[in-house]
Write a protein that holds these residues in place. Structure first.
Motif, PDB file in Angstrom:
ATOM      1  N   ARG A  74     -75.492  25.484 -47.857  1.00 24.28           N
ATOM      2  CA  ARG A  74     -76.403  25.842 -48.943  1.00 24.28           C
ATOM      3  C   ARG A  74     -76.423  27.346 -49.170  1.00 24.28           C
ATOM      4  O   ARG A  74     -76.440  27.810 -50.306  1.00 24.28           O
ATOM      5  N   ALA A  77     -73.193  28.277 -50.767  1.00 22.34           N
ATOM      6  CA  ALA A  77     -73.186  27.847 -52.166  1.00 22.34           C
ATOM      7  C   ALA A  77     -73.997  28.803 -53.028  1.00 22.34           C
ATOM      8  O   ALA A  77     -73.616  29.100 -54.174  1.00 22.34           O
ATOM      9  N   ALA A  78     -75.108  29.303 -52.490  1.00 20.92           N
ATOM     10  CA  ALA A  78     -75.929  30.247 -53.236  1.00 20.92           C
ATOM     11  C   ALA A  78     -75.168  31.546 -53.483  1.00 20.92           C
ATOM     12  O   ALA A  78     -75.216  32.107 -54.583  1.00 20.92           O
ATOM     13  N   PHE A  81     -72.390  30.777 -56.051  1.00 30.38           N
ATOM     14  CA  PHE A  81     -72.955  30.621 -57.387  1.00 30.38           C
ATOM     15  C   PHE A  81     -73.355  31.976 -57.966  1.00 30.38           C
ATOM     16  O   PHE A  81     -73.109  32.271 -59.137  1.00 30.38           O
ATOM     17  N   PHE A  84     -70.307  33.728 -59.150  1.00 33.39           N
ATOM     18  CA  PHE A  84     -69.825  33.207 -60.430  1.00 33.39           C
ATOM     19  C   PHE A  84     -70.684  33.724 -61.582  1.00 33.39           C
ATOM     20  O   PHE A  84     -70.153  34.115 -62.638  1.00 33.39           O
ATOM     21  N   VAL A  85     -71.994  33.739 -61.392  1.00 33.43           N
ATOM     22  CA  VAL A  85     -72.890  34.227 -62.435  1.00 33.43           C
ATOM     23  C   VAL A  85     -72.617  35.693 -62.739  1.00 33.43           C
ATOM     24  O   VAL A  85     -72.579  36.110 -63.910  1.00 33.43           O
ATOM     25  N   ALA A 138     -64.251  30.262 -61.371  1.00 40.90           N
ATOM     26  CA  ALA A 138     -64.665  29.168 -60.488  1.00 40.90           C
ATOM     27  C   ALA A 138     -63.857  29.197 -59.190  1.00 40.90           C
ATOM     28  O   ALA A 138     -64.398  28.961 -58.100  1.00 40.90           O
ATOM     29  N   ALA A 141     -65.151  32.044 -57.053  1.00 41.87           N
ATOM     30  CA  ALA A 141     -66.443  31.678 -56.475  1.00 41.87           C
ATOM     31  C   ALA A 141     -66.265  30.689 -55.319  1.00 41.87           C
ATOM     32  O   ALA A 141     -66.962  30.772 -54.304  1.00 41.87           O
ATOM     33  N   TYR A 142     -65.320  29.766 -55.471  1.00 44.17           N
ATOM     34  CA  TYR A 142     -65.073  28.791 -54.404  1.00 44.17           C
ATOM     35  C   TYR A 142     -64.489  29.480 -53.169  1.00 44.17           C
ATOM     36  O   TYR A 142     -64.814  29.119 -52.031  1.00 44.17           O
ATOM     37  N   TYR A 145     -67.346  31.071 -51.433  1.00 42.90           N
ATOM     38  CA  TYR A 145     -68.066  30.000 -50.727  1.00 42.90           C
ATOM     39  C   TYR A 145     -67.361  29.660 -49.413  1.00 42.90           C
ATOM     40  O   TYR A 145     -67.988  29.586 -48.349  1.00 42.90           O
TER      41      TYR A 145
END
Length: 218
Positions: A74, A77-78, A81, A84-85, A138, A141-142, A145
């Motif tokens: 989690r 992922a935050a 994310f 990505f933003v 994406a 970002a991955y 992560y």
């Protein structure tokens, strides 16, 4: 602290996934050109767009995430994310409204990779969803992560990759915010600027930094 990964010889599965990503991207580009009014334009910009999509798909297909607790996933992922933003804003996927811009949804048939671009003009924000940027960001970002999950020490390279990518994305922001919601000619002009040469180089370098993390050891 986790060690940096050396540049390994690609495995058979990695080569297969890379070939699959390239073939899939080329087929989609051919179908796109065949059934729309889009054109290649300047060849190198079409190559850039296809490269973003192909490399992005390969990263998404080939990156394996190590097992981790739900809490760690989690948190990772935050971070991914948020990354990505940040790229979405810096890279022009989301922009502030331009006075006199066209409202509502429309599709811009840009060269392969950059098009078909779904564009939305609203009162609060604008969206410029070019496939190359969406898939590429994406993928980055991955990778962030995956980096955060693998080891806390390795996350340092993710931060380096984040700032190196965003710092070179400002030319993209300026280009998109000043022209993408203008006339059709202005939209096409956004894929014929030097910012696309620079951003493509930075994207590829950042993929290398985030995937193999050279220079970060014990």
């Amino acid at each position: 602290m986790a060690t940096a990964r050396a540049f390994p010889s690609p495995s058979r599965s990695t080569l297969f996934r890379a070939a699959f990503a390239v073939n899939t991207t080329l087929i989609l580009a051919f179908v796109y050109l065949l059934f729309t009014q889009a054109s290649v334009g300047a060849p190198r910009y079409a190559i850039y767009g296809v490269t973003w999509v192909a490399v992005g798909l390969w990263v998404l297909f080939d990156t394996e995430v190590v097992p981790a607790s739900t809490a760690t996933r989690r948190k990772a992922a935050a971070v991914g994310f948020g990354y990505f933003v940040l790229l979405a804003g810096a890279g022009g996927l989301v922009t502030t409204p331009v006075p006199g811009g066209t409202g509502g949804f429309r599709v811009a048939f840009l060269p392969p990779g950059w098009g078909p671009a779904l564009i939305y003009g609203g009162d609060l924000f604008n969206l410029v969803l070019m496939p190359a940027r969406v898939v590429g960001y994406a993928a980055l970002a991955y990778l962030v992560y995956e980096t955060v999950i693998e080891a806390a020490g390795a996350a340092v390279s993710g931060i380096v990759g984040l700032f190196s990518c965003v710092s070179c994305s400002w030319p993209i922001v300026a280009s998109l915010m000043t022209s993408v919601f203008g006339s059709g000619t202005a939209i096409v002009a956004t894929v014929t600027t030097l910012s696309y040469d620079l951003s493509t180089a930075v994207f590829l370098v950042t993929v290398v930094l985030l995937r193999w993390r050279p220079g970060f050891g014990r």
